[in-house]
Write an enzyme that holds these catalytic residues in place. Structure first.
Site, PDB file in Angstrom:
ATOM      1  N   ASP A  42       7.657   2.263  -4.644  1.00 27.23           N
ATOM      2  CA  ASP A  42       6.743   1.678  -5.642  1.00 27.23           C
ATOM      3  C   ASP A  42       7.396   1.190  -6.942  1.00 27.23           C
ATOM      4  O   ASP A  42       6.867   1.446  -8.040  1.00 27.23           O
ATOM      5  CB  ASP A  42       5.633   2.685  -5.989  1.00 27.23           C
ATOM      6  N   ASP A  80       2.551   0.083  -3.418  1.00 25.11           N
ATOM      7  CA  ASP A  80       1.171   0.524  -3.609  1.00 25.11           C
ATOM      8  C   ASP A  80       0.322  -0.747  -3.555  1.00 25.11           C
ATOM      9  O   ASP A  80       0.656  -1.742  -4.232  1.00 25.11           O
ATOM     10  CB  ASP A  80       1.086   1.203  -4.990  1.00 25.11           C
ATOM     11  N   HIS A  82      -3.567  -1.749  -3.444  1.00 21.42           N
ATOM     12  CA  HIS A  82      -4.981  -1.373  -3.452  1.00 21.42           C
ATOM     13  C   HIS A  82      -5.923  -2.574  -3.399  1.00 21.42           C
ATOM     14  O   HIS A  82      -5.617  -3.649  -3.935  1.00 21.42           O
ATOM     15  CB  HIS A  82      -5.300  -0.578  -4.726  1.00 21.42           C
ATOM     16  N   HIS A  86     -10.854  -0.162  -5.879  1.00 22.85           N
ATOM     17  CA  HIS A  86     -10.361   0.965  -5.079  1.00 22.85           C
ATOM     18  C   HIS A  86     -10.892   2.306  -5.592  1.00 22.85           C
ATOM     19  O   HIS A  86     -11.088   2.477  -6.806  1.00 22.85           O
ATOM     20  CB  HIS A  86      -8.823   0.962  -5.093  1.00 22.85           C
ATOM     21  N   HIS A 115      -4.673  -0.636 -10.881  1.00 22.63           N
ATOM     22  CA  HIS A 115      -3.241  -0.943 -10.722  1.00 22.63           C
ATOM     23  C   HIS A 115      -2.968  -1.430  -9.308  1.00 22.63           C
ATOM     24  O   HIS A 115      -3.712  -1.134  -8.372  1.00 22.63           O
ATOM     25  CB  HIS A 115      -2.386   0.297 -11.027  1.00 22.63           C
ATOM     26  N   LYS A 140       0.739   0.535   1.244  1.00 20.05           N
ATOM     27  CA  LYS A 140      -0.092   1.744   1.406  1.00 20.05           C
ATOM     28  C   LYS A 140      -1.194   1.746   0.359  1.00 20.05           C
ATOM     29  O   LYS A 140      -1.069   1.098  -0.683  1.00 20.05           O
ATOM     30  CB  LYS A 140       0.781   2.995   1.274  1.00 20.05           C
ATOM     31  N   CYS A 185       3.882   9.443  -5.879  1.00 19.64           N
ATOM     32  CA  CYS A 185       4.274   8.816  -4.618  1.00 19.64           C
ATOM     33  C   CYS A 185       5.622   9.300  -4.094  1.00 19.64           C
ATOM     34  O   CYS A 185       5.804   9.420  -2.882  1.00 19.64           O
ATOM     35  CB  CYS A 185       4.197   7.306  -4.754  1.00 19.64           C
TER      36      CYS A 185
HETATM   37  C1  VGL Z   1       1.283   6.146  -7.917  1.00 14.67           C
HETATM   38  C2  VGL Z   1      -0.519   6.902  -9.102  1.00 14.67           C
HETATM   39  C3  VGL Z   1      -1.329   6.019  -8.448  1.00 14.67           C
HETATM   40  C4  VGL Z   1       2.753   6.235  -7.665  1.00 14.67           C
HETATM   41  C5  VGL Z   1       0.483   5.257  -7.261  1.00 14.67           C
HETATM   42  O1  VGL Z   1       3.356   5.235  -7.218  1.00 14.67           O
HETATM   43  O2  VGL Z   1       3.316   7.324  -7.902  1.00 14.67           O
HETATM   44  N1  VGL Z   1       0.777   6.962  -8.834  1.00 14.67           N
HETATM   45  N2  VGL Z   1      -0.839   5.204  -7.526  1.00 14.67           N
HETATM   46 ZN    ZN Z   2      -2.042   3.758  -6.589  1.00 24.10          ZN
END
Ligand code: VGL
Ligand code: ZN
Length: 238
Positions: A42, A80, A82, A86, A115, A140, A185
């Site tokens: 990510d 990530d 979404h 979401h 995000h 994901k 993550c």
């Molecule tokens: C993440 C919070 C929400 C991450 C992703 O990449 O750690 N954290 N979505």
């Molecule tokens: Zn996320």
């Protein structure tokens, strides 16, 4: 003669002190072999300074990851990804603010600012990543009602992304994990890697955390409990 011996002894104990005071480090260099893969988690604009869910100093992982990646023939990146609206977005729940939690069918969910919405600039991988050999990008969190911190299994605990099967088919067993965020993550990916039978090394200086409600300390404790190895990029033999 005596003076030189003393100097050497002093140097020796200095070196010991230096080793003992390193955060957590491997005694011998860790080798990257044919069964090793780097998972870059990510490294997306939303998580970088100026992004909607910016991780403090998140951009500092990029040069470390770029350097690290030069030693790996096998690199997987995650994104990530979404839907708009979401379930993990605070904005999807009336009266809720980012960093509060709610109970969903699959368990506790931290709520985040919007995000990494599919197809937006915020969801793009950082343009400063320089890993042309990366073989696979795993997206994901694309099911509207289920989050997925882990690159392996969604937050319902059962829906797979297919990554474990792909790694096994490619005979990649030793996973080095870096990116954002350490306590979400990265940690969930490392925990699931262990569950699926992989060796997991989290490269601490190639990660940064969000650290909300003690999440960073808890993540390291959970990871250490199941044998995730906490290493520094300098522990890896080049
Ligand atoms: C993440 C919070 C929400 C991450 C992703 O990449 O750690 N954290 N979505
Ligand atoms: Zn996320």
């Amino acid at each position: 003669m005596m003076d030189r011996r003393k100097t050497l002894a002093a140097l020796g104990s200095l070196a010991m002190t230096a080793i003992a005071s390193r955060p957590v480090s491997a005694a011998t260099p860790i080798k990257v072999d044919d069964a090793s893969a780097l998972l870059v988690i990510d490294v997306q604009n939303c998580f970088l300074p100026g992004g909607s869910l910016a991780v403090k100093d998140g951009d500092q992982v990029i040069p470390v990851i770029n350097r690290l990646a030069r030693g790996f023939a096998n690199v997987v990146m995650t994104q990530d990804w979404h839907t708009p609206g979401h379930v993990s977005f605070a904005s999807s729940h009336a009266g809720k603010k980012p960093f509060e939690t709610i109970d969903l069918a699959y368990g506790k969910q931290v709520l985040w600012p919007d995000h990494c919405v599919q197809g937006t600039d915020g969801a793009s991988l950082s343009k400063d990543l320089s890993i042309p050999q990366a073989e696979l990008i795993v997206r994901k969190g694309y099911h509207k009602d289920v989050d997925s911190y882990s690159a392996f299994t969604e937050a319902d605990g059962k829906t797979t992304t297919g990554l474990a099967a792909w790694l096994k088919a490619r005979k990649l067993q030793r996973l080095f994990i870096a990116g954002l965020a350490t306590d979400f993550c990265v940690a969930w990916t490392a925990l699931d890697a262990r569950k699926a039978g992989f060796d997991a090394f989290v490269v601490e200086d190639a990660c940064r955390g969000i650290d909300t409600h003690g999440s960073l300390a808890k993540a390291w404790a959970d990871m250490e409990k199941v044998g995730v190895k906490r290493i520094q990029s300098s522990d890896i033999a080049v």
